[in-house]
Scaffold this active site. Structure first.
Site, mmCIF file in Angstrom:
data_model
loop_
_atom_site.group_PDB
_atom_site.id
_atom_site.type_symbol
_atom_site.label_atom_id
_atom_site.label_comp_id
_atom_site.label_asym_id
_atom_site.label_seq_id
_atom_site.Cartn_x
_atom_site.Cartn_y
_atom_site.Cartn_z
ATOM 1 N N GLY A 164 0.831 -1.206 0.000
ATOM 2 C CA GLY A 164 0.000 0.000 0.000
ATOM 3 C C GLY A 164 0.863 1.252 0.000
ATOM 4 N N SER A 165 0.407 2.278 0.711
ATOM 5 C CA SER A 165 1.009 3.609 0.593
ATOM 6 C C SER A 165 2.410 3.736 1.168
ATOM 7 C CB SER A 165 0.092 4.652 1.233
ATOM 8 O OG SER A 165 -1.114 4.758 0.502
ATOM 9 N N THR A 166 2.874 2.791 1.992
ATOM 10 C CA THR A 166 4.271 2.867 2.432
ATOM 11 C C THR A 166 5.204 2.749 1.232
ATOM 12 O OG1 THR A 166 4.177 0.499 2.939
ATOM 13 C CG2 THR A 166 3.922 2.029 4.792
ATOM 14 N N LYS A 185 4.891 4.283 -1.443
ATOM 15 C CA LYS A 185 5.021 5.596 -2.077
ATOM 16 C C LYS A 185 6.378 6.225 -1.759
ATOM 17 C CE LYS A 185 0.036 6.414 -2.165
ATOM 18 N NZ LYS A 185 -1.120 7.070 -1.525
#
Length: 587
Positions: free
Chosen positions: A304-306, A308
């Site tokens: 997920g967003s980690t 990014k």
């Protein structure tokens, strides 16, 4: 006359043949008595010798501060020698009572005509000494060693355990088996033709060699606190499981690795009480394997967003984006007729790249990911080390599960840019993020520091290679600043600690199948943000109720850092506390 001559020749031939045969026999006898004598002497001695093994004490495993995490407990092995037993009924009665073994089982072994029969192993020393006091002919009590873990469940999936033969099965116990196992000794006794030991003949004894001691980077105090934090999070969120790892971002030393629920290392084959006992052996083994799995290294998940963090670093390094670049988020992006939404339904509106990271805005990352392109994105994964194993010194590390390059289209590239549609391990994410914030050094995560012998002399110090990962010092510096702003101003504010600069990134991902509505909440944080020393990653599987990473995972990292940063000697900055408090008031 002719017959007489013929008979003489015949007698001569017979005589010569007899001489040859006798010569051969004498030669063979001489060979056996002189040349082969040592061999047959050893064979004869073997018929009158009985060997018993002396188990070597396994080397201990010691934490960074000298606390013993794995050691040995003296136990006994009880055996019987049929030919030496004088009162079989008494032997059967005593062993059955003292060892709590069914009489028919003991009887079967006592009455069996063999050189030696083992009645029971891993008998506590007190019971073994009691049996020895009976002085029963034919009953042998040999001292042995059983692996013992003083702290039960602490670091169970890291330390691992040993089997009945004291050999490592999982974790560090099996990884460093060659150092820990030692070398068994033996006892030789001489017997007569009936197998009865002869008195007055000394035992031939070869002493066992003690295993070496393994020193690891894990700190028991940190491990214990992190485990408590994980158990608290699991209970409060009614999660299936929680994993937390803490590592030194500069050299890869792992200070803590927790996977709850853990299991009791002293009873590794005992399933949790809520498991139905009426299960097949195959099902039990399946459940045991699941119980022993180390989620930080054995299993993959959508980050997920980690992720990014990685997309940002690659795009900054390639000059695809600058911190001041502006974007617009209406709440979604359309990629090849597919509507990919942002977590904020109404959108974030106008924002800079840095604000996009703070807001964890999917459209911003879709834009820069598509601009970076498949070739540079995929090549960047290899350059940064994401596609290779981390090399952690634990068995069973899973690899990254990624699309084939040829199968990556615009939609796949868009979802990959914000951490979906592929899977990595927690240790891979933590290692890769460490390499981004530490100046671009790809470190090898590890536990083993050195090995010492029984006297304390160092016999081996482990060396770990460090490589450049394609991220420049300049990009690393920018990423540290951006990620610090995520905590001080953005979605990671629940990880904020007054007096400390904390950097980090939140994440919330959905597991497959999507229809199950199960989520993984996570947060990766590091401190101090300007000169990182320690990184922590929290992964919460299937939390009930609120499942956003910034809401439930970030506070766990905050709690962990609140305790371990002072412990590690990382001091607060009172001026920084005042500045950050002012920032909070203005927001």
């Amino acid at each position: 006359m002719r017959n007489k001559t013929y008979n003489k020749k015949k007698i001569l031939v017979v005589f010569l043949c007899a001489v040859v045969v006798i010569t051969l026999l004498i030669s063979r006898l001489v060979y056996l008595m002189i040349v082969d004598a040592p061999y047959y002497q050893r064979r004869a001695e073997a018929l009158h010798e009985r060997e018993r093994e002396i188990k070597a004490a396994r080397g201990e495993i010691i934490d960074a501060k000298g606390k013993v995490l794995a050691t040995n407990k003296t136990v006994c092995t009880i055996s019987v020698i049929h030919s030496q037993i004088k009162d079989a009924e008494k032997v059967i009665r005593v062993l059955s009572d003292e060892l709590d073994v069914e009489e028919k089982i003991v009887r079967k072994k006592v009455e069996k005509v063999s050189s030696m029969e083992r009645i029971k192993t891993n008998v506590d020393k007190k019971t073994g000494d009691k049996i020895r006091e009976y002085e029963l002919p034919g009953v042998k009590v040999d001292e042995d060693f059983k692996r013992y873990y003083p702290f039960g469940e602490v670091a169970s999936k890291v330390l691992g355990f040993t089997g009945g033969d004291n050999q490592g099965i999982i974790g560090l116990e099996v990884k460093y088996e060659d150092y820990l196992k030692g070398k068994n000794g033996r006892i030789l006794t001489t017997t007569d033709a009936r197998g009865v030991e002869l008195e007055g003949i000394a035992e031939d004894r070869v002493e066992a060699i003690h295993g070496d001691t393994l020193h690891i980077s894990m700190d028991y105090n940190i491990q214990k606190y992190v485990q408590q934090a994980a158990e608290k999070a699991m209970k409060e969120k009614q999660a299936d499981k929680v994993s937390i790892l803490v590592m030194n971002v500069q050299n890869g030393e792992i200070l803590s690795m927790v996977n709850v629920p853990e299991f009791n290392l002293n009873e590794p084959f005992t399933l949790p009480e809520n498991i139905n006992e009426q299960i097949t052996d195959e099902k039990k083994q399946e459940l045991l394997n699941k119980m022993w799995r180390n989620d930080c290294i054995n299993d993959t998940y959508e980050p997920g967003s980690t992720f990014k963090i990685i997309t940002s670093a690659l795009c900054l390094e390639e000059g695809i984006v600058k911190e001041s670049d502006r974007f617009s988020c209406p709440g979604y992006r359309v990629v090849e007729n597919r509507r990919i939404r942002c977590h904020k339904v109404g959108g974030h509106g106008a924002e800079t790249f840095v604000q996009g990271v703070q807001n964890s805005c999917n459209p911003v990352f879709i834009d820069i990911g598509l601009k970076l392109g498949v070739d540079k994105f995929y090549d960047g994964f290899y350059k940064i080390g994401l596609m290779n194993p981390t090399g952690i010194d634990l068995p069973g590390e899973a690899g990254t599960i990624m699309h084939k390059k040829s199968n990556i289209g615009p939609v796949e590239l868009a979802t990959m840019s914000f951490g979906q549609s592929f899977q990595i391990t927690p240790i891979q994410l933590a290692t890769t993020v460490s390499s981004i914030i530490n100046g671009g050094k790809r470190v090898i995560p590890h536990f083993a520091v050195c090995v010492t012998d029984k006297s304390g002399k160092e016999v081996k110090r482990f060396q770990y290679e460090t490589k450049r990962n394609g991220i420049s010092e300049e990009t690393s510096d920018k990423m540290r600043g951006i990620l610090e702003s995520v905590v001080s101003k953005g979605s990671g504010k629940n990880a904020y600690i007054p007096g400390y600069k904390i950097g980090g990134k939140t994440a919330t991902s959905q597991t497959l199948p999507r229809s199950a509505n199960k989520y993984i909440s996570s947060f990766v944080g590091f401190a101090p943000a300007d000169h990182p020393k320690v990184l922590a990653l929290v992964v919460i599987h299937n939390p009930k109720g609120i499942y956003y990473g910034g809401t439930i995972a970030a506070p766990v990292v905050r709690d962990v850092f609140s305790n371990i940063l002072p412990y590690l000697g990382i001091e607060k900055n009172d001026k920084l506390e005042y500045t950050n408090e002012m920032k909070k008031q203005k927001r």
